[in-house]
Design a protein around this motif. Structure first.
Motif, mmCIF file in Angstrom:
data_model
loop_
_atom_site.group_PDB
_atom_site.id
_atom_site.type_symbol
_atom_site.label_atom_id
_atom_site.label_comp_id
_atom_site.label_asym_id
_atom_site.label_seq_id
_atom_site.Cartn_x
_atom_site.Cartn_y
_atom_site.Cartn_z
ATOM 1 N N HIS A 68 18.337 2.156 -1.728
ATOM 2 C CA HIS A 68 18.829 3.417 -1.148
ATOM 3 C C HIS A 68 17.713 4.464 -1.169
ATOM 4 C CE1 HIS A 68 22.829 1.826 -1.086
ATOM 5 N NE2 HIS A 68 23.435 2.997 -0.964
ATOM 6 N N GLY A 69 16.985 4.496 -2.290
ATOM 7 C CA GLY A 69 15.886 5.454 -2.394
ATOM 8 C C GLY A 69 14.859 5.238 -1.297
ATOM 9 N N HIS A 70 14.511 3.968 -1.055
ATOM 10 C CA HIS A 70 13.490 3.672 -0.037
ATOM 11 C C HIS A 70 13.984 4.030 1.372
ATOM 12 C CE1 HIS A 70 11.469 1.978 -3.333
ATOM 13 N NE2 HIS A 70 11.971 0.765 -3.297
ATOM 14 N N CYS A 76 11.692 4.862 -8.016
ATOM 15 C CA CYS A 76 11.609 4.351 -6.639
ATOM 16 C C CYS A 76 10.191 4.498 -6.095
ATOM 17 C CB CYS A 76 12.585 5.107 -5.736
ATOM 18 S SG CYS A 76 14.317 4.738 -6.065
ATOM 19 N N GLU A 77 9.566 5.628 -6.408
ATOM 20 C CA GLU A 77 8.194 5.846 -5.936
ATOM 21 C C GLU A 77 7.234 4.840 -6.569
ATOM 22 O OE1 GLU A 77 4.794 9.323 -5.460
ATOM 23 O OE2 GLU A 77 6.799 9.874 -6.170
ATOM 24 N N MET A 78 7.407 4.553 -7.862
ATOM 25 C CA MET A 78 6.561 3.554 -8.524
ATOM 26 C C MET A 78 6.768 2.178 -7.875
ATOM 27 S SD MET A 78 4.963 5.440 -10.622
ATOM 28 C CE MET A 78 5.237 6.763 -9.437
ATOM 29 N N ASP A 79 8.021 1.879 -7.513
ATOM 30 C CA ASP A 79 8.334 0.610 -6.838
ATOM 31 C C ASP A 79 7.596 0.518 -5.506
ATOM 32 O OD1 ASP A 79 9.566 -1.809 -6.205
ATOM 33 O OD2 ASP A 79 11.357 -0.841 -5.407
ATOM 34 N N ALA A 80 7.596 1.614 -4.768
ATOM 35 C CA ALA A 80 6.922 1.630 -3.465
ATOM 36 C C ALA A 80 5.401 1.514 -3.618
ATOM 37 C CB ALA A 80 7.283 2.915 -2.717
ATOM 38 N N ARG A 81 4.869 2.133 -4.679
ATOM 39 C CA ARG A 81 3.417 2.094 -4.901
ATOM 40 C C ARG A 81 2.955 0.775 -5.519
ATOM 41 N NH1 ARG A 81 0.831 6.947 -4.339
ATOM 42 N NH2 ARG A 81 2.136 8.822 -4.226
ATOM 43 N N GLY A 82 3.868 0.039 -6.115
ATOM 44 C CA GLY A 82 3.495 -1.210 -6.777
ATOM 45 C C GLY A 82 3.381 -2.365 -5.806
ATOM 46 N N ARG A 83 2.701 -2.120 -4.707
ATOM 47 C CA ARG A 83 2.507 -3.157 -3.691
ATOM 48 C C ARG A 83 1.038 -3.183 -3.305
ATOM 49 N NH1 ARG A 83 6.465 -1.587 0.983
ATOM 50 N NH2 ARG A 83 5.667 0.497 0.483
ATOM 51 N N TYR A 137 4.977 8.963 -0.313
ATOM 52 C CA TYR A 137 6.378 8.569 -0.451
ATOM 53 C C TYR A 137 7.251 9.795 -0.146
ATOM 54 C CZ TYR A 137 10.406 6.024 -2.356
ATOM 55 O OH TYR A 137 11.611 5.368 -2.510
ATOM 56 N N PRO A 138 7.435 10.108 1.150
ATOM 57 C CA PRO A 138 8.190 11.316 1.535
ATOM 58 C C PRO A 138 9.644 11.282 1.075
ATOM 59 C CG PRO A 138 7.767 9.912 3.456
ATOM 60 C CD PRO A 138 6.957 9.353 2.330
ATOM 61 N N ALA A 157 10.741 10.938 -1.768
ATOM 62 C CA ALA A 157 10.909 11.645 -3.047
ATOM 63 C C ALA A 157 11.336 13.093 -2.821
ATOM 64 C CB ALA A 157 9.610 11.574 -3.855
ATOM 65 N N ASP A 158 10.555 13.825 -2.021
ATOM 66 C CA ASP A 158 10.906 15.233 -1.783
ATOM 67 C C ASP A 158 12.189 15.363 -0.978
ATOM 68 O OD1 ASP A 158 8.856 16.319 -3.234
ATOM 69 O OD2 ASP A 158 7.467 16.446 -1.540
ATOM 70 N N TYR A 159 12.434 14.396 -0.107
ATOM 71 C CA TYR A 159 13.673 14.421 0.685
ATOM 72 C C TYR A 159 14.891 14.309 -0.239
ATOM 73 C CZ TYR A 159 17.157 13.155 4.207
ATOM 74 O OH TYR A 159 18.284 13.121 4.997
ATOM 75 N N LEU A 160 14.831 13.408 -1.195
ATOM 76 C CA LEU A 160 15.943 13.232 -2.137
ATOM 77 C C LEU A 160 16.101 14.447 -3.037
ATOM 78 C CD1 LEU A 160 15.435 9.467 -3.088
ATOM 79 C CD2 LEU A 160 17.440 10.441 -1.936
ATOM 80 N N ARG A 161 14.987 15.045 -3.441
ATOM 81 C CA ARG A 161 15.077 16.266 -4.255
ATOM 82 C C ARG A 161 15.749 17.386 -3.468
ATOM 83 N NH1 ARG A 161 9.446 14.667 -5.596
ATOM 84 N NH2 ARG A 161 9.560 13.643 -7.634
ATOM 85 N N GLY A 162 15.387 17.484 -2.202
ATOM 86 C CA GLY A 162 15.992 18.507 -1.343
ATOM 87 C C GLY A 162 17.487 18.277 -1.162
ATOM 88 N N ALA A 163 17.864 17.017 -1.014
ATOM 89 C CA ALA A 163 19.285 16.681 -0.857
ATOM 90 C C ALA A 163 20.065 17.057 -2.113
ATOM 91 C CB ALA A 163 19.441 15.196 -0.564
#
Length: 407
Positions: free
Chosen positions: A307-309, A342-349, A357-358, A360-366
């Protein structure tokens, strides 16, 4: 009576690292002599005393003998006749089996300084194989000193393998295991801890759910590293590089366990791995009696990381459900930890470690938009009880729809 500084304090001074905890060994003394000097006894199993002024631990030199299974299966013998060398030989690694007097004269009977120079983690004696906790300790030291180029000596890794196959690891208590695991996850390179456990067969015993991820492929378009186990190590590495807390690191380690259950005929896709993994995450949580905050975050990240991604694509109603699941109104920190996991998951590739990882800020705003809905106007309109809850939900949904339009 002779007093020596021992173990980690000597090791870290020689490495040029800051010394925090200091352990002392007292040779040629009895418990009565320590008490006469004002030391306070604290050891139930063996004679350890607190210094009357500094509060530091002073232990009488002792020998030990295997008498049962597990970490606690030892009998100790302390007497004025026990030599410094006899005390040091019962320690785990040569780099931890050095002592120095008050003039910094080094006593190094097992060549710890040589192994420091050679960057080798080597066991002191065959008695190493009597204590299963040492498998975890050596893996933890490997994680701590990997950045300095340290590796585990092949013969020590072989002893760790024998211990892993002996059934002794099962005798470790959840509390002792968690203490080592949690400390290891907070080291500079926690992924090395997991890799060393895997190299000696201990991961298969302690965390078979994590071990099962290795060799399981993922779609290359999303995961250039392909292997699910390698991905997990990379996510853990990113969590350490970004100085994340223990809760996040634990969640990073366990987030993809469901992929280990995917039937081979469905590889490399892992449909609904978020849900199938929950029972595995719960099992690992319970096995090590992880703290409640670590358990909760690991389960939530496991269930909702995709969901985060996909945050930017989620409908307002799905976003609201996500926020409600985390109780962002009373537990804002937990949602923030979910976002960074979630951001660490996205970066761990592989090759994508620096990608933005936009989400992150989108979820904070929500979360801020939903939290911004005031309760007072609804109370003034006469809403109460379940009706108030429904009204709040409607207003928050409205706020999220407006937020999505603006974003």
């Amino acid at each position: 009576m002779q007093i020596y500084k021992v173990g980690g304090a000597v090791r870290d001074r020689l490495l040029g690292k800051p010394v925090t905890d200091i352990d002392w060994v007292v040779v040629g003394a009895t418990a009565d002599e320590m008490l006469a000097k004002g030391f306070r006894p604290v050891g139930a199993d063996f004679p350890v005393f607190l210094h009357p002024k500094t509060g530091e631990e002073y232990a009488l030199a002792r020998t030990e003998r295997k008498s049962g299974r597990g970490y606690g299966g030892f009998t100790f013998h302390a007497s004025p006749e026990v030599t410094l060398e006899e005390d040091l030989i019962r320690r785990d690694l040569t780099i931890n089996a050095m002592a120095e007097d008050d003039q910094q004269n080094l006593t190094d009977p097992y060549h710890g300084q040589r192994d420091l120079d050679d960057r080798v983690l080597r066991h002191v004696s065959p008695a190493f194989a009597e204590d299963p906790l040492r498998v975890l300790r050596v893996a933890r030291f490997a994680a701590r000193y990997a950045g300095l180029g340290f590796t585990v000596a092949p013969e020590t890794l072989e002893l760790m393998r024998e211990l892993s196959e002996s059934g002794e690891l099962e005798a470790l208590t959840a509390e002792r295991s968690w203490k080592e695991i949690s400390r290891a996850l907070m080291e500079d390179q926690p992924q090395v801890f997991i890799q060393v456990l895997r190299d000696c067969g201990a991961l298969k015993v302690l965390m078979p759910e994590v071990d099962a991820l290795f060799g399981v492929p993922q779609p290359e378009i999303h995961h250039p590293e392909i292997d699910s186990g390698i991905h997990t190590l990379s996510v853990l590495e990113q969590s350490a590089l970004h100085k994340q807390p223990l809760t996040v690191r634990w969640a990073c380690l366990l987030h993809d366990l469901g992929k280990g259950l995917t039937p081979e005929e469905h590889w490399p896709r892992h449909i609904a791995h978020e849900h199938t993994g929950l029972k595995l995450i719960k099992a690992v949580n319970e096995r090590f009696k992880a703290p409640k905050d670590c358990q909760e975050l690991a389960l939530l990240v496991g269930q909702y990381h995709t969901h985060g991604h996909r945050a930017l694509e989620l409908k307002a109603s799905t976003l609201l459900e996500l926020l409600q699941s985390f109780d962002v109104y009373r537990r804002p920190q937990r949602f923030e930890e979910f976002i960074v996991a979630c951001e660490m998951d996205a970066r761990g590739r592989k090759g994508l470690e620096q990608r933005s990882y936009p989400q992150a800020d989108y979820l904070r705003g929500a979360a801020n938009a939903a939290r911004g809905v005031a309760v007072q106007p609804l109370l003034e309109k006469g809403f109460k009880g379940p009706e108030l809850g429904e009204a709040l939900k409607r207003e928050r949904l409205k706020a999220l729809k407006a937020y999505k339009e603006r974003a």
